[in-house]
Design an enzyme around this catalytic site. Structure first.
Site, PDB file in Angstrom:
ATOM      1  CE  LYS A  43      38.039  11.135  43.864  1.00 57.13           C
ATOM      2  NZ  LYS A  43      38.337   9.898  43.115  1.00 57.13           N
ATOM      3  CB  SER A 298      42.506  17.350  43.963  1.00 58.76           C
ATOM      4  OG  SER A 298      43.229  17.006  45.135  1.00 58.76           O
TER       5      SER A 298
END
Length: 405
Positions: A43, A298
């Site tokens: 992110k 992720s």
């Protein structure tokens, strides 16, 4: 290109061949380790790309965002690096570990506000704040600069991989990562099959693509907090609609099994959303044999206090944990008979809740039993019946199960 803008801030994370997964699936399985970023998720790529591109006037106004954790950390870290004030709205259900990390990365530059039970509720509050104060809203996924930033992880994959990639598995929450990396791959590696992966309890992109329009889910399972959104982005939907070859919705219990296996076998710590892509391999077992496969890991922002819940969900999914309401005869020795005559040699009682009612012939007990092998279940049930123990199986009774367990 965002890649140039991010080079000094974002880690170039490794693309690692995983021996255990490769052997299990008879394929060459590689993991893109975005869990090794400074904020322990991809992110930071989108957040820094967006915030660093703001005008001087926008920077003075400050930024506001909503996030279940990872986007918040990316925004907080960016605010601290760029000396910009930020306000971050997070659901009240966000794991404490993620909240602590946001405050640590943002230091005195950010204010954390907990509101609502879902990301969508936090997002509504953040939007209202942006409208009232003029602070710049930093969307976690539905923004061209965010998508562009996430795409840089795909650039790194193709730079590091020699040869062709047959399958790429990408987790989907709001769709920013899948849209960015998917679009880049379709341009540079059009032969790669791109598979999106969502939690079964929040399949918002899968539902939207099946219906041909962005669809809001009425309810979701919030367990995979980094990917549990009720509504994907309008922009990400349009891109994913074009670039994804398939979407797999994987059960939350199966995700938990993956988390435990990665930790026990490879010493890799992942959060539920970080395990989505690897979990989907089981559903593509035949297609990926002999192929080159990449899974996006992720994020690794997992709260250790969730370990017991993760183990419980895994065992329930794998058929190794079972709960019953058993009506015991109210006589001395009844429990001993149950243990001796019903339990198998490898069965273990992990929960027993019983209160004797002296004016009744039978008393109900809530019992949790853990098996070594899921195939032992039928024998357990048969021995209960053969020895006169009346039992109600509650694993498949969500109304009772959620109330009692």
């Amino acid at each position: 290109m965002a890649q140039l803008n991010l080079n000094t801030i974002v880690e170039t994370t490794p693309l690692q061949r995983n021996t255990n997964l490769s052997n299990r699936y008879s394929a060459n399985v590689f993991l893109k380790r975005e869990d090794l970023q400074v904020v322990r998720s991809y992110k930071i790529r989108g957040a820094y790309n967006k915030i660093s591109g703001l005008t001087d006037e926008e920077r003075l106004r400050g930024v506001v965002c909503a996030s279940a954790g990872n986007h918040a950390q990316g925004v907080a870290y960016s605010c601290q690096l760029l000396d910009i004030k930020g306000k971050i709205y997070m659901p009240t259900t966000t794991p404490k570990q993620k909240i602590t990390q946001v405050k640590m990365f943002g230091k005195d530059k950010v204010e954390v506000i907990l509101v609502g039970d879902t990301y969508d509720a936090a997002s509504d509050a953040a939007h209202r704040n942006s409208e009232e104060t003029g602070m710049v809203y930093i969307h976690p996924f539905d923004d061209p600069q965010i998508i562009e930033g996430q795409a840089t992880s795909g650039v790194e994959i193709l730079q590091d991989f020699s040869g062709s990639i047959d399958y790429l598995f990408l987790p989907i929450g709001g769709g920013g990562l899948a849209a960015g990396v998917g679009a880049y791959f379709k341009q540079i590696s059009p032969g790669t099959k791109i598979i999106g992966v969502e939690p079964a309890g929040a399949p918002s992109m899968k539902m939207s693509i099946e219906k041909g329009e962005v669809t809001t889910l009425n309810t979701i399972d919030k367990f995979v907090d980094g990917a549990a959104v009720q509504r994907v982005g309008d922009l990400t939907f349009k891109v994913c609609q074009q670039v994804l070859d398939d979407i797999v919705a994987v059960p939350e219990g199966k995700v938990c099994t993956t988390i435990l296996e990665l930790y026990n076998q490879d010493a890799i710590v992942v959060e539920p959303a970080g395990a989505l892509a690897i979990t989907a391999l089981d559903f593509y077992r035949e297609q990926i044999k002999g192929k080159n496969v990449v899974c996006m890991v992720s994020g690794s922002n997992n709260d250790i206090t969730r370990t017991e819940e993760i183990r419980e969900r895994s065992m329930l999914y794998e058929g190794l944990k079972h709960y019953f309401i058993v009506r015991f005869p109210q006589r001395a020795g009844a429990l001993r008979d149950f243990v001796d005559q019903v339990l198998g040699p490898n069965d273990d009682i992990t929960m027993f809740d019983y209160s004797k009612k002296t004016n009744r012939e039978q008393g109900p007990a809530l019992i949790g039993i853990e098996l070594l092998d899921k195939d032992d279940f039928q024998g357990l049930v048969q021995r209960m019946e053969a020895n006169g123990f009346l039992a109600e199986y509650i694993n498949e009774r969500p109304d009772l199960f959620q109330l009692l367990i």
